[in-house]
Structures are given as structure tokens and as C-alpha cells.
Design a protein around this motif. Structure first.
Motif, mmCIF file in Angstrom:
data_model
loop_
_atom_site.group_PDB
_atom_site.id
_atom_site.type_symbol
_atom_site.label_atom_id
_atom_site.label_comp_id
_atom_site.label_asym_id
_atom_site.label_seq_id
_atom_site.Cartn_x
_atom_site.Cartn_y
_atom_site.Cartn_z
ATOM 1 N N UNK A 160 0.809 -1.221 0.000
ATOM 2 C CA UNK A 160 0.000 0.000 0.000
ATOM 3 C C UNK A 160 0.842 1.271 0.000
ATOM 4 N N UNK A 161 2.162 1.134 0.133
ATOM 5 C CA UNK A 161 3.027 2.317 0.159
ATOM 6 C C UNK A 161 3.210 2.936 -1.222
ATOM 7 N N UNK A 162 2.850 2.194 -2.286
ATOM 8 C CA UNK A 162 3.057 2.706 -3.647
ATOM 9 C C UNK A 162 1.714 3.049 -4.274
ATOM 10 N N UNK A 163 1.655 4.214 -4.910
ATOM 11 C CA UNK A 163 0.431 4.649 -5.572
ATOM 12 C C UNK A 163 0.790 5.298 -6.901
ATOM 13 N N UNK A 164 -0.153 5.205 -7.848
ATOM 14 C CA UNK A 164 0.105 5.687 -9.204
ATOM 15 C C UNK A 164 -1.010 6.604 -9.681
ATOM 16 N N UNK A 165 -0.635 7.566 -10.505
ATOM 17 C CA UNK A 165 -1.576 8.266 -11.376
ATOM 18 C C UNK A 165 -0.968 8.133 -12.775
ATOM 19 N N UNK A 166 -1.650 8.573 -13.829
ATOM 20 C CA UNK A 166 -1.060 8.400 -15.168
ATOM 21 C C UNK A 166 0.311 9.042 -15.337
ATOM 22 N N UNK A 167 0.624 10.090 -14.554
ATOM 23 C CA UNK A 167 1.864 10.830 -14.787
ATOM 24 C C UNK A 167 2.799 10.922 -13.588
ATOM 25 N N UNK A 168 2.491 10.223 -12.498
ATOM 26 C CA UNK A 168 3.397 10.288 -11.363
ATOM 27 C C UNK A 168 3.293 9.050 -10.496
#
Length: 202
Positions: A160-168
Motif C-alpha cells: 500500500x506504500x506505492x500509488x500511481x496516477x497516469x503521470x506520477x
């Protein structure tokens, strides 16, 4: 005043020759002045502006400096900062490390942190990442085309420490079960692998 001028020389002094700022050799330092002058002359010869390398913004929770106890002479310490800031490759960085060990002895933690930041900067330049910034216990890398990276691997390793959006990419430090430096290195490795796959398939 002398330290402030050298600090400006190390970090850069903005658009010295443009309309946004004005300056002269005494304000920006001889070395920077000569580099700017040489660039202006080269642009006149080419008839086109020289594309400047993207500056990577780094703001990470590390105490990165050259302690006074390690390099006691202030002038030499500032010159060393400048040389470290001007490193352009991993091999140059290793040569700089060897030189410091040879001249001043074992490298203290604060200098190791400085070298670690330069390594991150070099990798980000190669990957087209413009900023790696820590805010409110979250490290944000941008821009990153997250469609081309192995998100599943990072989610398995970092949970859960990693999260994404399309550009970051966001790394939540409070949710990590490993040092954030290791997590950041893993993210950079994964971005690099994604870029290599994209090039091979192109």
C-alpha cells in the motif's frame, strides 16, 4: 557575502543574461560567467539556442552536506560542493568519491547522503524525471508514464506504500516496511526497465 556568491555559483543564478535578472561577473563568479559567455558565443555561431539540460528538483529527507570537520578549509569545501554539483556521470561520481577518500579519509554519512542525492539526480536526468520531492511523508516522482512500468511488481514489493496516477508515482513513507531509499531505488529501477522495454518494442 563571499559564501553567498559561491552558493549562487553552485546552485545556478537563474536567467543571468535575460530580462528576468541582471548580473555581472562579481555577482555570479568567474567560472559561471565564463560558462555563460561561452554558451552565448556558441549559440551565436550556431544561429540557434543550445538546448539546456533539464534541472531535476530534489527535496528528500536527507542531511546532505560536507561537514566542516571533514574539509576544514571553507574555500576548499565550497569548491568541493561545486565540483560535486557539476558531476555528469556515475563514473565521475566514483572518481570524486575516491579522491575525497584519498585526500580527507573515510567519507562521513552526510557526504554519503550528498553522493546518494547526486546519484538520484543523474538517474532522473536519464529517465526524464523532473522532480523527486518529499511532502507530508510522501515521496512524489513526476513526470512518469506509469502505463509503461511494471506496476504489479512494485505493488507486490511495496504494498500500500506505492500509488500511481497516469503521470506520477507516490511512495508513502509511513507505509513502507523498508528504508525509503531502497523503495526509491526500486521505483527508479522499474521505470528504467519499462523504458528499455518500450525502446526494444519500438
Amino acid at each position: 557575502m563571499r559564501i553567498a556568491l559561491r552558493d549562487m555559483e553552485i546552485r545556478g543564478a537563474g536567467n543571468i543574461l535575460g530580462a528576468e535578472q541582471s548580473g555581472h561577473i562579481g555577482a555570479i563568479g568567474y567560472d559561471l560567467y565564463i560558462r555563460l559567455l561561452a554558451q552565448a558565443v556558441e549559440e551565436i555561431k550556431r544561429g540557434a539556442p543550445i538546448e539546456e539540460k533539464q534541472i531535476v528538483t530534489l527535496d528528500l529527507p536527507l542531511t546532505a552536506l560536507i561537514p566542516e570537520q571533514y574539509v576544514t578549509d571553507a574555500e576548499l569545501r565550497l569548491a568541493t560542493y561545486r565540483r560535486v554539483a557539476e558531476v555528469t556521470s556515475m563514473s565521475e561520481l566514483e572518481e570524486m568519491r575516491d579522491e575525497l577518500i584519498d585526500r580527507f579519509g573515510p567519507i562521513p554519512d552526510e557526504v554519503e547522503h550528498l553522493f546518494a542525492l547526486i546519484q538520484v539526480r543523474l538517474r532522473c536526468e536519464a529517465l526524464g524525471i523532473e522532480s523527486v520531492v518529499e511532502r507530508e511523508r510522501e515521496i512524489v516522482l513526476r513526470p512518469v508514464d506509469t502505463r509503461s512500468i511494471d506496476r504489479g511488481r512494485l505493488e507486490r514489493e511495496l504494498g500500500s506504500a506505492i500509488r500511481f496516477t497516469p503521470n506520477l508515482v507516490r511512495i508513502r513513507v509511513v507505509d513502507l516496511r523498508r528504508p525509503w531509499q531502497q523503495a526509491l531505488e526500486m521505483v527508479l529501477d522499474t521505470i528504467e526497465a519499462g523504458m528499455l522495454r518500450a525502446k526494444r518494442s519500438a
